[in-house]
Design an enzyme around this catalytic site. Structure first.
Site, PDB file in Angstrom:
ATOM      1  N   SER A 149     -60.076  40.172  68.825  1.00  0.00           N
ATOM      2  CA  SER A 149     -60.998  40.144  67.980  1.00  0.00           C
ATOM      3  C   SER A 149     -61.075  38.279  68.382  1.00  0.00           C
ATOM      4  O   SER A 149     -60.199  37.484  68.188  1.00  0.00           O
ATOM      5  CB  SER A 149     -61.712  40.349  66.784  1.00  0.00           C
ATOM      6  OG  SER A 149     -62.784  40.679  66.037  1.00  0.00           O
ATOM      7  N   TYR A 171     -57.960  40.866  58.286  1.00  0.00           N
ATOM      8  CA  TYR A 171     -57.875  41.407  60.479  1.00  0.00           C
ATOM      9  C   TYR A 171     -57.953  40.565  61.464  1.00  0.00           C
ATOM     10  O   TYR A 171     -57.824  41.011  62.806  1.00  0.00           O
ATOM     11  CB  TYR A 171     -59.615  41.244  60.565  1.00  0.00           C
ATOM     12  CG  TYR A 171     -60.227  41.922  61.420  1.00  0.00           C
ATOM     13  CD1 TYR A 171     -60.104  43.568  61.712  1.00  0.00           C
ATOM     14  CD2 TYR A 171     -61.297  41.714  62.414  1.00  0.00           C
ATOM     15  CE1 TYR A 171     -60.868  44.270  62.661  1.00  0.00           C
ATOM     16  CE2 TYR A 171     -62.026  41.813  63.346  1.00  0.00           C
ATOM     17  CZ  TYR A 171     -61.949  43.556  63.129  1.00  0.00           C
ATOM     18  OH  TYR A 171     -62.199  43.973  64.567  1.00  0.00           O
ATOM     19  N   LYS A 178     -55.928  41.115  64.019  1.00  0.00           N
ATOM     20  CA  LYS A 178     -56.531  40.740  65.793  1.00  0.00           C
ATOM     21  C   LYS A 178     -55.341  39.980  66.712  1.00  0.00           C
ATOM     22  O   LYS A 178     -55.326  40.265  68.006  1.00  0.00           O
ATOM     23  CB  LYS A 178     -57.717  40.659  65.842  1.00  0.00           C
ATOM     24  CG  LYS A 178     -58.889  41.355  65.396  1.00  0.00           C
ATOM     25  CD  LYS A 178     -58.381  43.087  66.223  1.00  0.00           C
ATOM     26  CE  LYS A 178     -59.445  44.295  66.196  1.00  0.00           C
ATOM     27  NZ  LYS A 178     -59.014  45.262  66.893  1.00  0.00           N
TER      28      LYS A 178
END
Length: 305
Positions: free
Chosen positions: A152, A165, A169
């Site tokens: 991401s 997150y 990622k």
């Protein structure tokens, strides 16, 4: 040359909706037999049901394709192994893995509970590791495999409130880099997809017209390219709104400053020149940085044979 996946077997995790659903439909549309995996939980990972995965599998079957549903949790290696064994027993192999499953538990780092940090790492990182580990022996034995991890821009470039997150990622990029090297001799190609899509993870975060432009279906062609016979390897392919880019971790030429008491101060003084992108490179592996630095120091670096 058209991408034809007839006879290939694919597992897509998190495929009960959003991006994963579009990936599964796209793979099936090119002839792949698809395991539609989804725990069926909420965005934060709570709950679970086979219904979402079964709906997508039925959608594929209705269109004339072959698909089965799985509610295996990617955080449970035994369940992942059983899913791979079921696909292999039914169709003979697993050729393609698209590790798409993920959860969000956004909060600023100061307010984030460590439990929420670990939970996101467990799904994104260990979930991808579990899936790759389960399909890896079969891919090695057959000298063929295609693995796509989902990274991401939050990991590549950062995003406020997504320390968990983003860390997860970016970890997947490191996993890709090494598995691509280790899999090369066995015909296994490993890549990352960095999607921008209007899924339920983005609802309420941007205007409706922008969400509509970020149709998840516009991302899935990138998956087809990354699992094709002629796919690249060790590539971070970005995709969103019909546009595609490649993200690279580059190494600038830099400066050889040597040793001495004032080197730390010189680093600060020379940050602009150190960051100069002219002549930057993408090292072939982790040893590339050391080789580059030794060369600037006047050595011809030895490479492990």
């Amino acid at each position: 040359m058209a991408i034809d996946l007839t006879g290939r077997v694919a597992i897509v995790t998190g495929a009960g909706g959003g991006l994963g659903r579009e990936h599964a439909l796209a793979l099936a549309g090119r002839g792949a037999r698809v395991v539609v995996n989804d725990l069926g939980g909420a965005v934060d990972g709570s709950g679970g049901s086979l219904a979402a995965a079964e709906r997508v599998a039925e959608e594929i079957r209705t269109a004339g394709g072959q698909a089965i549903a799985s509610s295996a949790s990617v955080t449970d290696f035994a369940q992942v192994e059983a899913m791979v064994e079921e696909a292999t027993g039914r169709w003979g192999a697993v050729d393609i893995l698209v590790a798409n499953a993920g959860i969000l538990r956004d909060r600023s780092f100061a307010k984030m509970a460590l439990e929420d940090f670990r939970a996101v790492l467990e799904v994104h990182v260990m979930g991808s590791v579990h899936c790759a580990k389960a399909v890896w022996p079969g891919m090695r034995d057959r000298n063929y495999g295609r693995i796509v991890f989902t990274t991401s821009s939050s990991g590549l470039y950062g995003n406020f409130g997504q320390s968990n997150y983003g860390a997860a990622k970016m970890a997947l990029v490191g996993l890709m880099n090494t598995l691509a090297l280790e899999g090369a001799r066995y015909g296994i190609k490993v890549n990352c997809l960095a999607p921008t899509a209007g899924t339920r993870m983005l609802e309420g975060l941007m205007p409706a017209e922008q969400l509509a432009a970020l149709d998840p279906a516009l991302v899935s062609p990138a998956v087809l390219a990354l699992v094709a016979e002629a796919a690249p390897t060790r590539t971070v392919l970005c995709a969103g709104a019909g546009s595609f880019e490649i993200a690279q971790i580059t190494l600038t030429r830099g400066l050889h400053l040597g040793g001495g008491d004032a080197v730390a101060e010189r680093i600060l003084d020379e940050l602009g020149r150190l960051a100069d992108p002219a002549g930057q490179l993408v090292p072939e592996d982790g040893a590339g940085q050391g080789s580059h630095e030794l060369a600037k120091a006047g050595f011809v670096p030895a490479r492990a044979g």
